[in-house]
Design an enzyme around this catalytic site. Structure first.
Site, PDB file in Angstrom:
ATOM      1  N   GLN A   1       0.477  -1.101   0.221  1.00  7.01           N
ATOM      2  CA  GLN A   1       0.090   0.024   0.158  1.00  7.01           C
ATOM      3  C   GLN A   1       0.595   1.103  -0.434  1.00  7.01           C
ATOM      4  O   GLN A   1       1.807   1.078   1.067  1.00  7.01           O
ATOM      5  CB  GLN A   1      -1.182  -0.119   1.082  1.00  7.01           C
ATOM      6  CG  GLN A   1      -1.872   0.983   1.543  1.00  7.01           C
ATOM      7  CD  GLN A   1      -2.353   0.974   3.027  1.00  7.01           C
ATOM      8  OE1 GLN A   1      -1.331   1.107   3.876  1.00  7.01           O
ATOM      9  NE2 GLN A   1      -3.416   1.701   2.766  1.00  7.01           N
TER      10      GLN A   1
ATOM     11  N   SER B   1       0.739   6.563   2.378  1.00  9.99           N
ATOM     12  CA  SER B   1       1.243   7.418   3.734  1.00  9.99           C
ATOM     13  C   SER B   1       2.809   8.249   2.875  1.00  9.99           C
ATOM     14  O   SER B   1       2.869   7.105   1.957  1.00  9.99           O
ATOM     15  CB  SER B   1       1.778   7.063   4.857  1.00  9.99           C
ATOM     16  OG  SER B   1       1.111   6.099   5.722  1.00  9.99           O
TER      17      SER B   1
ATOM     18  N   SER C   1       4.327  -1.232   4.135  1.00  6.71           N
ATOM     19  CA  SER C   1       4.827  -2.984   4.791  1.00  6.71           C
ATOM     20  C   SER C   1       4.819  -3.536   2.821  1.00  6.71           C
ATOM     21  O   SER C   1       4.096  -3.524   2.621  1.00  6.71           O
ATOM     22  CB  SER C   1       3.498  -2.887   5.206  1.00  6.71           C
ATOM     23  OG  SER C   1       3.404  -2.751   6.289  1.00  6.71           O
TER      24      SER C   1
ATOM     25  N   GLU D   1      -8.660  -2.604   5.690  1.00  6.58           N
ATOM     26  CA  GLU D   1      -7.921  -2.026   6.705  1.00  6.58           C
ATOM     27  C   GLU D   1      -8.806  -1.976   7.755  1.00  6.58           C
ATOM     28  O   GLU D   1      -7.407  -3.526   8.717  1.00  6.58           O
ATOM     29  CB  GLU D   1      -6.944  -1.230   6.106  1.00  6.58           C
ATOM     30  CG  GLU D   1      -5.212  -1.437   7.004  1.00  6.58           C
ATOM     31  CD  GLU D   1      -4.441  -0.466   6.930  1.00  6.58           C
ATOM     32  OE1 GLU D   1      -4.638   0.514   5.830  1.00  6.58           O
ATOM     33  OE2 GLU D   1      -3.170  -0.238   7.022  1.00  6.58           O
TER      34      GLU D   1
ATOM     35  N   GLU E   1      -6.880   7.997  17.426  1.00  6.55           N
ATOM     36  CA  GLU E   1      -7.939   9.204  17.568  1.00  6.55           C
ATOM     37  C   GLU E   1      -8.372   9.318  16.712  1.00  6.55           C
ATOM     38  O   GLU E   1      -9.576  10.499  16.128  1.00  6.55           O
ATOM     39  CB  GLU E   1      -5.899  10.528  17.942  1.00  6.55           C
ATOM     40  CG  GLU E   1      -5.829  10.276  19.040  1.00  6.55           C
ATOM     41  CD  GLU E   1      -4.740   9.678  19.097  1.00  6.55           C
ATOM     42  OE1 GLU E   1      -4.481   9.081  17.866  1.00  6.55           O
ATOM     43  OE2 GLU E   1      -3.612   9.262  20.297  1.00  6.55           O
TER      44      GLU E   1
HETATM   45  C1  LIG Z   1       3.300  -0.840  11.739  1.00 11.35           C
HETATM   46  C2  LIG Z   1       3.233   0.486  10.841  1.00 11.35           C
HETATM   47  C3  LIG Z   1       2.488  -0.211   9.045  1.00 11.35           C
HETATM   48  C4  LIG Z   1       2.213   0.978   8.131  1.00 11.35           C
HETATM   49  N1  LIG Z   1       1.956  -0.030   7.069  1.00 11.35           N
HETATM   50  C5  LIG Z   1       1.792   0.985   5.810  1.00 11.35           C
HETATM   51  C6  LIG Z   1       1.352   0.649   4.851  1.00 11.35           C
HETATM   52  O1  LIG Z   1       1.814  -0.295   4.198  1.00 11.35           O
HETATM   53  N2  LIG Z   1       0.969   1.684   3.399  1.00 11.35           N
HETATM   54  C7  LIG Z   1       1.236   3.281   3.745  1.00 11.35           C
HETATM   55  O2  LIG Z   1       0.774   3.888   3.163  1.00 11.35           O
HETATM   56  N3  LIG Z   1       1.207   3.222   5.656  1.00 11.35           N
HETATM   57  C8  LIG Z   1       1.682   2.575   6.480  1.00 11.35           C
HETATM   58  N4  LIG Z   1       1.718   3.151   7.751  1.00 11.35           N
HETATM   59  C9  LIG Z   1       1.424   4.530   7.679  1.00 11.35           C
HETATM   60  C10 LIG Z   1      -0.098   5.303   8.838  1.00 11.35           C
HETATM   61  O3  LIG Z   1      -1.422   4.451   7.648  1.00 11.35           O
HETATM   62  C11 LIG Z   1       0.544   5.918   9.320  1.00 11.35           C
HETATM   63  O4  LIG Z   1       0.836   6.411  10.422  1.00 11.35           O
HETATM   64  C12 LIG Z   1      -1.042   6.333  10.037  1.00 11.35           C
HETATM   65  O5  LIG Z   1      -2.213   7.046   9.279  1.00 11.35           O
HETATM   66  C13 LIG Z   1      -0.652   7.706  10.925  1.00 11.35           C
HETATM   67  O6  LIG Z   1      -0.061   8.971  10.597  1.00 11.35           O
HETATM   68  P1  LIG Z   1       1.127   9.615  10.914  1.00 11.35           P
HETATM   69  O7  LIG Z   1       2.566   8.578  10.696  1.00 11.35           O
HETATM   70  O8  LIG Z   1       2.381  10.128  10.171  1.00 11.35           O
HETATM   71  O9  LIG Z   1       1.583  10.260  11.909  1.00 11.35           O
HETATM   72  P2  LIG Z   1       0.463  11.904  11.837  1.00 11.35           P
HETATM   73  O10 LIG Z   1      -1.039  12.406  11.264  1.00 11.35           O
HETATM   74  O11 LIG Z   1       1.978  12.209  12.360  1.00 11.35           O
HETATM   75  O12 LIG Z   1      -0.103  11.630  13.099  1.00 11.35           O
HETATM   76  C14 LIG Z   1       0.957  12.121  14.709  1.00 11.35           C
HETATM   77  C15 LIG Z   1      -0.122  12.240  16.153  1.00 11.35           C
HETATM   78  O13 LIG Z   1      -0.850  13.354  15.874  1.00 11.35           O
HETATM   79  C16 LIG Z   1      -2.876  12.411  16.106  1.00 11.35           C
HETATM   80  N5  LIG Z   1      -3.286  13.332  15.231  1.00 11.35           N
HETATM   81  C17 LIG Z   1      -2.957  13.907  13.891  1.00 11.35           C
HETATM   82  N6  LIG Z   1      -4.180  14.588  13.190  1.00 11.35           N
HETATM   83  C18 LIG Z   1      -5.349  14.432  14.782  1.00 11.35           C
HETATM   84  C19 LIG Z   1      -6.300  15.074  14.607  1.00 11.35           C
HETATM   85  N7  LIG Z   1      -6.914  15.371  13.477  1.00 11.35           N
HETATM   86  N8  LIG Z   1      -7.013  14.851  16.032  1.00 11.35           N
HETATM   87  C20 LIG Z   1      -6.742  14.152  16.792  1.00 11.35           C
HETATM   88  N9  LIG Z   1      -4.973  13.730  16.537  1.00 11.35           N
HETATM   89  C21 LIG Z   1      -4.396  13.669  15.052  1.00 11.35           C
HETATM   90  C22 LIG Z   1      -2.419  11.318  15.648  1.00 11.35           C
HETATM   91  O14 LIG Z   1      -3.354  10.574  16.296  1.00 11.35           O
HETATM   92  C23 LIG Z   1      -1.008  10.795  16.127  1.00 11.35           C
HETATM   93  O15 LIG Z   1      -1.002  10.116  17.569  1.00 11.35           O
HETATM   94  C24 LIG Z   1       2.217   1.827   8.720  1.00 11.35           C
HETATM   95  C25 LIG Z   1       2.119   2.089   9.907  1.00 11.35           C
HETATM   96  C26 LIG Z   1       2.408   1.462  11.061  1.00 11.35           C
HETATM   97  C27 LIG Z   1       2.616   2.058  12.278  1.00 11.35           C
END
Ligand SMILES: Cc1cc2nc3c(=O)[nH]c(=O)nc-3n(C[C@H](O)[C@H](O)[C@H](O)COP(=O)(O)OP(=O)(O)OC[C@H]3O[C@@H](n4cnc5c(N)ncnc54)[C@H](O)[C@@H]3O)c2cc1C
Length: 401
Positions: A117, A120, A152, A235, A371
Site C-alpha cells: 500500500q 502515507s 509494509s 484495512e 485518535e
Molecule cells: C506498522 C505500521 C505499518 C504501516 N503500513 C503502512 C503501509 O503499508 N502503507 C501506508 O501507506 N502506510 C502505512 N503505515 C502508516 C500509517 O497509516 C500512518 O502511520 C498513520 O496513518 C498515522 O500517520 P503518521 O504516522 O504520519 O502520524 P501523524 O498523522 O503525524 O500523527 C501524529 C499524532 O497526531 C495525532 N493526530 C493527527 N491528526 C489528528 C487529529 N486531526 N485529531 C487528533 N489527533 C490527531 C495522531 O493520532 C498521532 O498520534 C503504517 C504504519 C505502521 C505503524
C-alpha cells in the site's frame, strides 16, 4: 420470544467437503491448492461466482476457513498477502473493470503476486488527503514522482496500490487518483525502515519519473479518495481482531503464559491478576462478537462499524502484551540476542512475547490512529459535530505546508 438468527440454508458445507475430496491432495503446493480454492468459489465466498466467490454472505467464509484448517491447511491469508487479500481484493471488486478483476484477483489470492500500500507520505499520514506525490499526464502516459513511507512489504511486492495527485488545482480530496502500480517498473526504489522490534517490516519508497500506463488507474481520474476509503475500511476490518475464534491469538498466548506463571505469584498478586485476566477475556469476547456483528452488517465492502473493532481490539491488544510482559517479570525485559535486523518475510511464525509487545505499540497507529478513528466514529456513527476543516474547499496548491 426467540431472537436467534435463522440458520443459513446453503450447500456450502457439502461444497467444502467435495473440494477437499477432489483437491486436498494439492495442499502441499500453495499456489495449486489456493488456485483450486479460488476456482471453486471458496476464496471469498461473498464475491461473485467466477471471481473466487459464491455470492454468499461474508459471515459464511468462517465455515470454509474452519473446515480447511481442520483438514490440515496451514495457509494463512494474513501471512501470505495481507494487503492484497485483506485490502486490495475488496477494492478491486468494488471499483475495478472486468478485466482488472480477472487479471488481479486470482494471483493475489494464491500469493503469486504480493501487494503493498503506497498511501502515507512524510507529510501526509492522518491527513492523507494532503498527499503530494504527483502523477502528470505526458505523451500518453502518467509520470509519477514523489515519496511514500511506512510501506509494509514493498520490498517483496509485485504490485502496489498508489495514491497520487493528478489535479493539484482542485481541493485536496478531489484531485487524487488511484493506481494499481507494477512495482517492477523503472524508477521505483524501496529502502528498508527498521522498527523497534529489530524488524524492517516496512519501507520508504521513492518514485522517480515512473511511467505508468493509463489502464493502471482504478476508477476514474479524481476518484482516488473515494476508492481509498474502501481500502482503508477494509484495512480496519482486517485489523479488528474478529477473525479468530474465542480465546485464540494473543488471548491464547496470555492464557498459556498465565498457566505457566501463576503458581509463582504470591497469593494477593495472583488474585488481582486473575481479575485482570477475566476482564481482558470478557473484553476480547466483546470485540469478537462486535466483529461478527459488523461482518453480518456489511456487504462485500466493510463499513464504519468495523472501525469500532479496530479501535477496541488494537488498544486491548496492547494491554494484553503489557500484561504478558508483567507476568514474565524480569524476563519480560529481555529481547532476542543480538537484536538482529530481519525483513518481515524472514520472521519466525512464533515471535517472542517481547517482540509481540514491541510490535503491538504500532497497532494503534497503522490503518488510522486511535485518535483519528475516534473522530471518524464520532462523526459517522454518533452524529457528533465534525472537526473544523478549514482547507476542505481550498485548492490543494494554495494550502500552506
Ligand atoms: C506498522 C505500521 C505499518 C504501516 N503500513 C503502512 C503501509 O503499508 N502503507 C501506508 O501507506 N502506510 C502505512 N503505515 C502508516 C500509517 O497509516 C500512518 O502511520 C498513520 O496513518 C498515522 O500517520 P503518521 O504516522 O504520519 O502520524 P501523524 O498523522 O503525524 O500523527 C501524529 C499524532 O497526531 C495525532 N493526530 C493527527 N491528526 C489528528 C487529529 N486531526 N485529531 C487528533 N489527533 C490527531 C495522531 O493520532 C498521532 O498520534 C503504517 C504504519 C505502521 C505503524
Amino acid at each position: 420470544m426467540d431472537n436467534a438468527a435463522p440458520p443459513v440454508v446453503d450447500d456450502l458445507e457439502a461444497r467444502v467437503a467435495d473440494f477437499l475430496e477432489r483437491h486436498g491432495g494439492l495442499m502441499a503446493d500453495q499456489v495449486a491448492f489456493r488456485g483450486a480454492q479460488y476456482d471453486a468459489g471458496l476464496a471469498f465466498v461473498h464475491f461473485p461466482v467466477g471471481l473466487g466467490g459464491l455470492g454468499l454472505p461474508l459471515t459464511r467464509q468462517a465455515l470454509v476457513d474452519e473446515k480447511l484448517r481442520d483438514a490440515g491447511c496451514t495457509y494463512h491469508n494474513l501471512r501470505l498477502n495481507p494487503v492484497g487479500i485483506g485490502m486490495v481484493a475488496p477494492t478491486i471488486l468494488e471499483y475495478g473493470t472486468e478485466q482488472q478483476k480477472r487479471r488481479f484477483l486470482r494471483p493475489l489470492f494464491t500469493g503469486e503476486e504480493v501487494w503493498c500500500q503506497l498511501f502515507s507520505e512524510p507529510g501526509a499520514g492522518s491527513d492523507l488527503a494532503g498527499l503530494a506525490a504527483r502523477a502528470t499526464w505526458e505523451d500518453g502516459t502518467w509520470v509519477v514522482n514523489g515519496q511514500k513511507v511506512w510501506n509494509s512489504l514493498a520490498h517483496v511486492a509485485s504490485f502496489g496500490v498508489l495514491l497520487a495527485r493528478t489535479d493539484p488545482d482542485l481541493p485536496k480530496h478531489q484531485g487524487i487518483s488511484y493506481f494499481l502500480l507494477d512495482m517492477r517498473l523503472p524508477g521505483i526504489e524501496s529502502r528498508p525502515l527498521v522498527q523497534m522490534t529489530g524488524v524492517a517490516e516496512f519501507n520508504e519508497v521513492f518514485l522517480d519519473d515512473v511511467h505508468v500506463p493509463d489502464d493502471a488507474m482504478l476508477g476514474g481520474r479524481g476518484d482516488g479518495w473515494r476508492i481509498a476509503t474502501t481500502t482503508l475500511m477494509s484495512e480496519r476490518a482486517m485489523l479488528s481482531g474478529g477473525a479468530g475464534g474465542r480465546g485464540t491469538g494473543p488471548v491464547r498466548t496470555l492464557l498459556n503464559l498465565w498457566a505457566r506463571r501463576r503458581d509463582a505469584l504470591g497469593e494477593a498478586e495472583r488474585a488481582i491478576r486473575r481479575d485482570q485476566l477475566a476482564d481482558i477475556w470478557l473484553r476480547a469476547e466483546v470485540v469478537r462478537l462486535q466483529g461478527q456483528r459488523a461482518k453480518a452488517m456489511s456487504r462485500s465492502v466493510p463499513g464504519a462499524y468495523h472501525s469500532i473493532g479496530k479501535l477496541m481490539w488494537t488498544e486491548l491488544h496492547q494491554e494484553i502484551y503489557e500484561f504478558c510482559v508483567d507476568l514474565e517479570g524480569a524476563d519480560g525485559m529481555l529481547h532476542e540476542a543480538g537484536y538482529p535486523l530481519a525483513r518481515a518475510d524472514q520472521l519466525s511464525s512464533t515471535p517472542s512475547i517481547s517482540s509481540q509487545f514491541l510490535r503491538s505499540r504500532a497497532s494503534t497507529l497503522e490503518g488510522g490512529t486511535s485518535e483519528i478513528l475516534r473522530n471518524m466514529l464520532g462523526e459517522r456513527l454518533l452524529d457528533l459535530p465534525g472537526e473544523p476543516r478549514t482547507d476542505k474547499n481550498v485548492s490543494w496548491r494554495d494550502i500552506p505546508r
